[in-house]
Design a protein around this motif. Structure first.
Motif, PDB file in Angstrom:
ATOM      1  N   SER A  23      25.547  13.985  59.104  1.00 26.81           N
ATOM      2  CA  SER A  23      24.260  13.380  58.781  1.00 26.81           C
ATOM      3  C   SER A  23      23.980  13.605  57.302  1.00 26.81           C
ATOM      4  O   SER A  23      24.348  14.641  56.740  1.00 26.81           O
ATOM      5  CB  SER A  23      23.155  14.008  59.628  1.00 26.81           C
ATOM      6  OG  SER A  23      21.903  13.429  59.340  1.00 26.81           O
ATOM      7  N   ILE A  24      23.320  12.631  56.677  1.00 26.81           N
ATOM      8  CA  ILE A  24      23.031  12.736  55.240  1.00 26.81           C
ATOM      9  C   ILE A  24      21.977  13.812  54.994  1.00 26.81           C
ATOM     10  O   ILE A  24      20.934  13.834  55.638  1.00 26.81           O
ATOM     11  CB  ILE A  24      22.555  11.381  54.681  1.00 26.81           C
ATOM     12  CG1 ILE A  24      23.706  10.370  54.719  1.00 26.81           C
ATOM     13  CG2 ILE A  24      22.030  11.530  53.258  1.00 26.81           C
ATOM     14  CD1 ILE A  24      23.302   8.982  54.257  1.00 26.81           C
ATOM     15  N   VAL A  25      22.290  14.691  54.057  1.00 31.52           N
ATOM     16  CA  VAL A  25      21.369  15.760  53.675  1.00 31.52           C
ATOM     17  C   VAL A  25      20.595  15.384  52.416  1.00 31.52           C
ATOM     18  O   VAL A  25      19.386  15.599  52.313  1.00 31.52           O
ATOM     19  CB  VAL A  25      22.137  17.085  53.454  1.00 31.52           C
ATOM     20  CG1 VAL A  25      21.209  18.162  52.918  1.00 31.52           C
ATOM     21  CG2 VAL A  25      22.802  17.533  54.739  1.00 31.52           C
TER      22      VAL A  25
ATOM     23  N   HIS B 182      29.670   6.387  59.510  1.00 29.71           N
ATOM     24  CA  HIS B 182      28.538   6.176  60.412  1.00 29.71           C
ATOM     25  C   HIS B 182      27.285   6.869  59.881  1.00 29.71           C
ATOM     26  O   HIS B 182      26.176   6.328  59.987  1.00 29.71           O
ATOM     27  CB  HIS B 182      28.864   6.691  61.810  1.00 29.71           C
ATOM     28  CG  HIS B 182      29.655   5.733  62.629  1.00 29.71           C
ATOM     29  ND1 HIS B 182      29.118   4.569  63.135  1.00 29.71           N
ATOM     30  CD2 HIS B 182      30.944   5.745  63.021  1.00 29.71           C
ATOM     31  CE1 HIS B 182      30.042   3.909  63.811  1.00 29.71           C
ATOM     32  NE2 HIS B 182      31.162   4.594  63.748  1.00 29.71           N
ATOM     33  N   ALA B 183      27.454   8.070  59.331  1.00 24.66           N
ATOM     34  CA  ALA B 183      26.299   8.794  58.790  1.00 24.66           C
ATOM     35  C   ALA B 183      25.680   8.021  57.627  1.00 24.66           C
ATOM     36  O   ALA B 183      24.448   7.923  57.513  1.00 24.66           O
ATOM     37  CB  ALA B 183      26.728  10.187  58.337  1.00 24.66           C
TER      38      ALA B 183
ATOM     39  N   GLY C  53      34.565   2.132  37.588  1.00 28.86           N
ATOM     40  CA  GLY C  53      35.275   3.207  36.914  1.00 28.86           C
ATOM     41  C   GLY C  53      34.452   4.419  36.564  1.00 28.86           C
ATOM     42  O   GLY C  53      34.980   5.353  35.937  1.00 28.86           O
ATOM     43  N   LYS C  54      33.166   4.461  36.938  1.00 25.76           N
ATOM     44  CA  LYS C  54      32.324   5.607  36.604  1.00 25.76           C
ATOM     45  C   LYS C  54      31.631   6.147  37.853  1.00 25.76           C
ATOM     46  O   LYS C  54      31.177   5.388  38.704  1.00 25.76           O
ATOM     47  CB  LYS C  54      31.261   5.211  35.569  1.00 25.76           C
ATOM     48  CG  LYS C  54      31.832   4.867  34.204  1.00 25.76           C
ATOM     49  CD  LYS C  54      30.722   4.582  33.212  1.00 25.76           C
ATOM     50  CE  LYS C  54      31.290   4.255  31.819  1.00 25.76           C
ATOM     51  NZ  LYS C  54      30.205   3.965  30.837  1.00 25.76           N
ATOM     52  N   LEU C  55      31.534   7.482  37.915  1.00 24.87           N
ATOM     53  CA  LEU C  55      30.812   8.126  39.009  1.00 24.87           C
ATOM     54  C   LEU C  55      29.315   7.871  38.826  1.00 24.87           C
ATOM     55  O   LEU C  55      28.755   8.175  37.777  1.00 24.87           O
ATOM     56  CB  LEU C  55      31.086   9.634  38.999  1.00 24.87           C
ATOM     57  CG  LEU C  55      30.451  10.442  40.137  1.00 24.87           C
ATOM     58  CD1 LEU C  55      31.126  10.115  41.469  1.00 24.87           C
ATOM     59  CD2 LEU C  55      30.570  11.942  39.856  1.00 24.87           C
ATOM     60  N   ILE C  56      28.687   7.290  39.876  1.00 20.58           N
ATOM     61  CA  ILE C  56      27.257   6.993  39.754  1.00 20.58           C
ATOM     62  C   ILE C  56      26.393   7.827  40.706  1.00 20.58           C
ATOM     63  O   ILE C  56      25.185   7.925  40.520  1.00 20.58           O
ATOM     64  CB  ILE C  56      26.969   5.497  40.000  1.00 20.58           C
ATOM     65  CG1 ILE C  56      27.402   5.098  41.418  1.00 20.58           C
ATOM     66  CG2 ILE C  56      27.630   4.638  38.940  1.00 20.58           C
ATOM     67  CD1 ILE C  56      26.945   3.704  41.810  1.00 20.58           C
ATOM     68  N   GLY C  57      27.018   8.412  41.723  1.00 22.88           N
ATOM     69  CA  GLY C  57      26.193   9.178  42.647  1.00 22.88           C
ATOM     70  C   GLY C  57      27.000   9.981  43.640  1.00 22.88           C
ATOM     71  O   GLY C  57      28.227   9.815  43.770  1.00 22.88           O
ATOM     72  N   LEU C  58      26.290  10.867  44.337  1.00 22.53           N
ATOM     73  CA  LEU C  58      26.889  11.718  45.362  1.00 22.53           C
ATOM     74  C   LEU C  58      26.043  11.627  46.629  1.00 22.53           C
ATOM     75  O   LEU C  58      24.815  11.578  46.559  1.00 22.53           O
ATOM     76  CB  LEU C  58      26.944  13.175  44.905  1.00 22.53           C
ATOM     77  CG  LEU C  58      27.633  13.463  43.573  1.00 22.53           C
ATOM     78  CD1 LEU C  58      27.342  14.897  43.142  1.00 22.53           C
ATOM     79  CD2 LEU C  58      29.139  13.249  43.703  1.00 22.53           C
ATOM     80  N   ILE C  59      26.703  11.610  47.750  1.00 27.34           N
ATOM     81  CA  ILE C  59      26.004  11.681  49.031  1.00 27.34           C
ATOM     82  C   ILE C  59      26.392  12.997  49.685  1.00 27.34           C
ATOM     83  O   ILE C  59      27.572  13.231  49.978  1.00 27.34           O
ATOM     84  CB  ILE C  59      26.358  10.486  49.929  1.00 27.34           C
ATOM     85  CG1 ILE C  59      25.891   9.182  49.271  1.00 27.34           C
ATOM     86  CG2 ILE C  59      25.723  10.638  51.308  1.00 27.34           C
ATOM     87  CD1 ILE C  59      26.272   7.931  50.029  1.00 27.34           C
ATOM     88  N   LEU C  60      25.416  13.872  49.874  1.00 30.40           N
ATOM     89  CA  LEU C  60      25.665  15.171  50.500  1.00 30.40           C
ATOM     90  C   LEU C  60      25.453  15.027  52.008  1.00 30.40           C
ATOM     91  O   LEU C  60      24.408  14.516  52.444  1.00 30.40           O
ATOM     92  CB  LEU C  60      24.714  16.235  49.948  1.00 30.40           C
ATOM     93  CG  LEU C  60      25.081  16.864  48.599  1.00 30.40           C
ATOM     94  CD1 LEU C  60      25.038  15.848  47.467  1.00 30.40           C
ATOM     95  CD2 LEU C  60      24.144  18.037  48.285  1.00 30.40           C
ATOM     96  N   TYR C  61      26.429  15.439  52.777  1.00 35.46           N
ATOM     97  CA  TYR C  61      26.308  15.329  54.228  1.00 35.46           C
ATOM     98  C   TYR C  61      26.754  16.635  54.878  1.00 35.46           C
ATOM     99  O   TYR C  61      27.474  17.444  54.291  1.00 35.46           O
ATOM    100  CB  TYR C  61      27.128  14.153  54.772  1.00 35.46           C
ATOM    101  CG  TYR C  61      28.618  14.278  54.562  1.00 35.46           C
ATOM    102  CD1 TYR C  61      29.439  14.861  55.535  1.00 35.46           C
ATOM    103  CD2 TYR C  61      29.223  13.811  53.395  1.00 35.46           C
ATOM    104  CE1 TYR C  61      30.804  14.976  55.347  1.00 35.46           C
ATOM    105  CE2 TYR C  61      30.593  13.921  53.202  1.00 35.46           C
ATOM    106  CZ  TYR C  61      31.382  14.503  54.181  1.00 35.46           C
ATOM    107  OH  TYR C  61      32.739  14.621  53.995  1.00 35.46           O
ATOM    108  N   ALA C  62      26.281  16.832  56.096  1.00 35.73           N
ATOM    109  CA  ALA C  62      26.620  18.045  56.841  1.00 35.73           C
ATOM    110  C   ALA C  62      26.439  17.759  58.323  1.00 35.73           C
ATOM    111  O   ALA C  62      25.869  16.738  58.716  1.00 35.73           O
ATOM    112  CB  ALA C  62      25.725  19.211  56.408  1.00 35.73           C
TER     113      ALA C  62
END
Length: 727
Positions: A432-434, A465-466, A536-545
């Protein structure tokens, strides 16, 4: 070695079907794989909606149209077997469409999938004679029935008690409660009393039957591992894949495994790569990526990808099979509640017999001796204890807790240590997205999630799915991909609005020369990262757990308040395990524990004098479940864990554990009350009978009356409708 492509009979039919039902179609299901008589379909909702999955599988299983059904929720897939001679593909398609839609209803009435105890009790055979003799004794006086007719019937009804008394006397050299009851019955009959002995034997045998009713099978059934892994596999032979029974597979054979399949053997990957869900076997919360020469294990699930596996171990020799063997080696107990009647009353048998004999020797009054022999203390306990336990089981069932035996409720009242599995027990068992992190201030979190969900839509990977569900929950609409390339174990590369979007792991970013150094500040112990890049560039992060169950903190707090020690025992890595334990306030953590270590931890706790409850839901938990003093699982846990457990939490709610403990303690408290309800009047009557003449009818009234009163006191538990309140 070159592995051939799958050569299916009627391949033109398969091609036509797949054109009709493409993977990304608007249909209610997606056709993944098909041969005559067997379809594999994907229904994405199965992954994240337990109620929908229960409804759909229930509807399909209730139909005579299908021969067999297997659901794999982690892959969102169903394997359907049917008779192609009777059922056409058009009929099957229409049947699936209708039932997939019907499963959305929330008012479906489906049968309970948890089996009841298998031992059947012959109630008529065991209670027919005692109750019949009681009826005859009541009619004897009005109908003027002769004693020569009535007495043999009463003696026949008392035979079970006589047999138990003789067995204790001849085999165990013990003069127990059944011997005293037998003496009292015979003395009462000798004096021409019919109603007292029949009432006594009816109460005694009713208590014995209720006690047996609260037991589960005393023999632990052998778990059929092969059945759980499926009956057939795809064997690679002479360049062609053929479907053969699993029992015919030999070490060294090569088998093909497709998305959604349970891997039926332990072996080595010789071609292909895949994401494997090992949760039920190892307790890892996130699927692992396995490639050439990696080892795979029976009972794990292929989430994405396709494998060719060389068989190394089969059946009981697999790691899952070893779990079953460990479980079968666990000690087996009498699952009825402990025989408190015998323990409570046996110490008084000889003194009572001596008092009755002494009274007869001194006075020559047989009725006085009979009165003293009747006051046996045990009859009331034999009725009230099993009645109280049965009422407790009924009360627990009303709160969504299915307790299988009297012994389970007894042990649960005494536990001082609870050992938890982590994944699926303390946590929800799914990603699930944190949080969402934007690396660039010009791109919002919602836009990052929109791009990621657009690229990931249609995948069965738990993280995909998350992400998609996270977008849906936030009301974010996805957009279509102009091109799409999924790379198993790494992520996806998609073209969205003429821009290249990457969503996946650090290995995908590194392979595409994306700089991810900005992500280092966001790595935490309890979460994992999905990287999102554009052009070609990192734009974001999705933290999940794997999120903690909402009720878990309250359950741990309630156990602490009861003075119960808590442990967490998991196959997951130390970093994740410690993070979850710290959040919940659990100090004792055992991480990266395979089934053998889980058993070892439980055994050591028991050897140290602890009364241990273990709760888990996976195949890897079943051996530890079997070794614990009392074991708990969930209704939607693995088959072997659910069937091994003494207690099943039917509502998939961990707080049922605390409710069950509350009920168990209340049951034992009422049992102690009943000991006083039975003991005090019988003791006072016995004391009176030593010094004065006590009428036999009065003695029987006191003895049986206290038994009935105690039984009613125990039965009141079943009358409570509301769930207990966790303190």
């Amino acid at each position: 070695m070159t592995i051939s492509k799958y050569i299916a009979p009627a391949s033109s039919t398969k091609d036509a079907l797949q054109k009709k039902y493409p993977l990304r179609s608007a249909k209610k299901y997606q056709l993944i794989h098909q041969i005559p008589g067997r379809w594999r379909i994907r229904v994405d909702r199965l992954v994240y909606d337990q109620d929908y999955a229960n409804n759909l599988t229930g509807l399909l299983q209730d139909s005579s149209l299908l021969k067999a059904l297997r659901c794999n929720r982690s892959a969102g897939s169903l394997v359907i077997e049917y008779d192609p001679v009777i059922v056409t593909q058009e009929q099957l398609d229409e049947f699936l469409e209708v039932n997939i839609e019907e499963a959305y209803r929330d008012d479906l009435i489906l049968s309970d999938k948890v089996e009841q105890p298998s031992d059947e009790i012959d109630y008529l055979g065991r209670l027919g004679f005692p109750i019949g003799s009681l009826v005859i004794s009541l009619l004897a006086a009005p109908l003027e029935l002769p004693a020569l007719l009535v007495s043999p019937i009463i003696l026949a009804a008392c035979l079970p008690a006589f047999k138990r008394a003789w067995k204790a006397l001849s085999q165990e050299r013990n003069i127990g409660i059944d011997f005293l009851d037998s003496v009292a019955i015979i003395l009462s009959l000798w004096q021409g009393h019919f109603i007292p002995p029949t009432l006594m034997i009816t109460l005694i045998e009713s208590g014995e039957v209720i006690r047996d009713t609260t037991a589960r099978s005393s023999q632990r059934q052998s778990y059929n591992l092969l059945d759980s892994l499926g009956q057939y596999v795809w064997l690679e032979k002479d360049g062609v894949q053929i479907q053969v029974p699993l029992q015919e597979i030999m070490v060294g054979d090569i088998i093909a495994v497709y998305p959604g399949d349970l891997i039926p053997v332990d072996g080595k990957i010789i071609q292909g790569n895949a994401l494997i869900d090992q949760n039920k076997l190892t307790g890892e919360s996130v699927p692992v990526y396995l490639d050439l020469n990696d080892e795979v294990f029976a009972s794990t699930v292929v989430v994405e990808g396709q494998l060719f596996v060389q068989v190394q171990r089969l059946g009981v020799n697999t790691r899952a099979g070893m779990v079953v063997e460990l479980m079968k080696a666990a000690p087996i107990h009498d699952t009825r509640i402990e025989n408190y009647a015998a323990k409570f009353a046996d110490f008084a048998v000889m003194p009572t017999l001596l008092l009755a004999g002494g009274a007869y020797a001194l006075t020559g009054d047989l009725s006085r001796a009979s009165s003293l022999a009747t006051l046996d203390f045990g009859t009331g306990i034999r009725v009230s204890v099993p009645t109280t336990v049965l009422a407790g089981l009924t009360r627990a069932a009303k709160t969504g807790v299915y307790i299988r035996s009297g012994r389970a409720i007894e042990m649960l009242s005494r536990i001082d240590t609870v050992v938890f599995d982590k994944t699926g027990t303390l946590t929800q068992g799914k990603a699930s997205i944190v949080d969402i992190i934007s690396i660039s201030s010009r791109i919002s979190k919602n836009e990052i999630l929109r791009l990621a969900a657009s690229a990931e839509q249609g995948l069965s990977h738990p993280v995909a799915h998350a992400i998609v569900k996270g977008a849906q929950d936030r009301g974010i609409n996805t957009v279509d991909c102009q091109s799409w390339d999924y790379r198993v174990g790494s992520g996806v590369v998609a073209t969205i609005k003429n821009k290249t979007v990457l969503v996946g792991s650090s290995s995908l970013m590194q392979s595409e020369a994306i700089d991810i150094s900005a992500s280092l500040a966001y790595k935490t112990a309890g979460t994992s990262l999905a990287y999102v890049a554009r052009d070609g560039k990192l734009i974001g992060l999705i933290l999940y757990a794997d999120p903690i169950r909402p009720e878990s903190p309250g359950v741990i707090e309630a156990l602490d308040a009861l003075g119960i020690e808590t442990h967490m025992l998991t196959g997951d890595v130390e970093r994740v395990a410690q993070s979850v334990a710290q959040h919940l306030g659990i100090n004792k953590v055992h991480a990266q524990a395979f089934p053998e270590k889980k058993v070892e931890v439980v055994r050591k706790l028991k050897e140290s004098g602890k009364v241990v409850a273990f709760i888990g839901d996976g195949i890897n938990d079943s051996a530890a479940l079997a070794y614990a003093d009392v074991s708990l699982s969930f209704a939607n846990g693995s088959d072997i864990a659910r069937e091994t457990a003494d207690i099943v939490l039917m509502d998939d709610d961990l707080s049922g554990l605390v409710n069950a403990i509350d009920i168990a303690k209340e049951v034992m408290e009422i049992i102690y009350q009943n000991a006083l309800i039975v003991g005090i009047p019988n003791f006072l009557a016995l004391a009176y009978g030593i010094f004065f003449r006590l009428d036999p009818i009065m003695a029987i009234f006191i003895n049986n009356g206290s038994a009935i009163l105690a039984g009613l006191n125990g039965a009141r538990l079943a009358l409570v409708d509301s769930k207990p309140t966790n303190k």
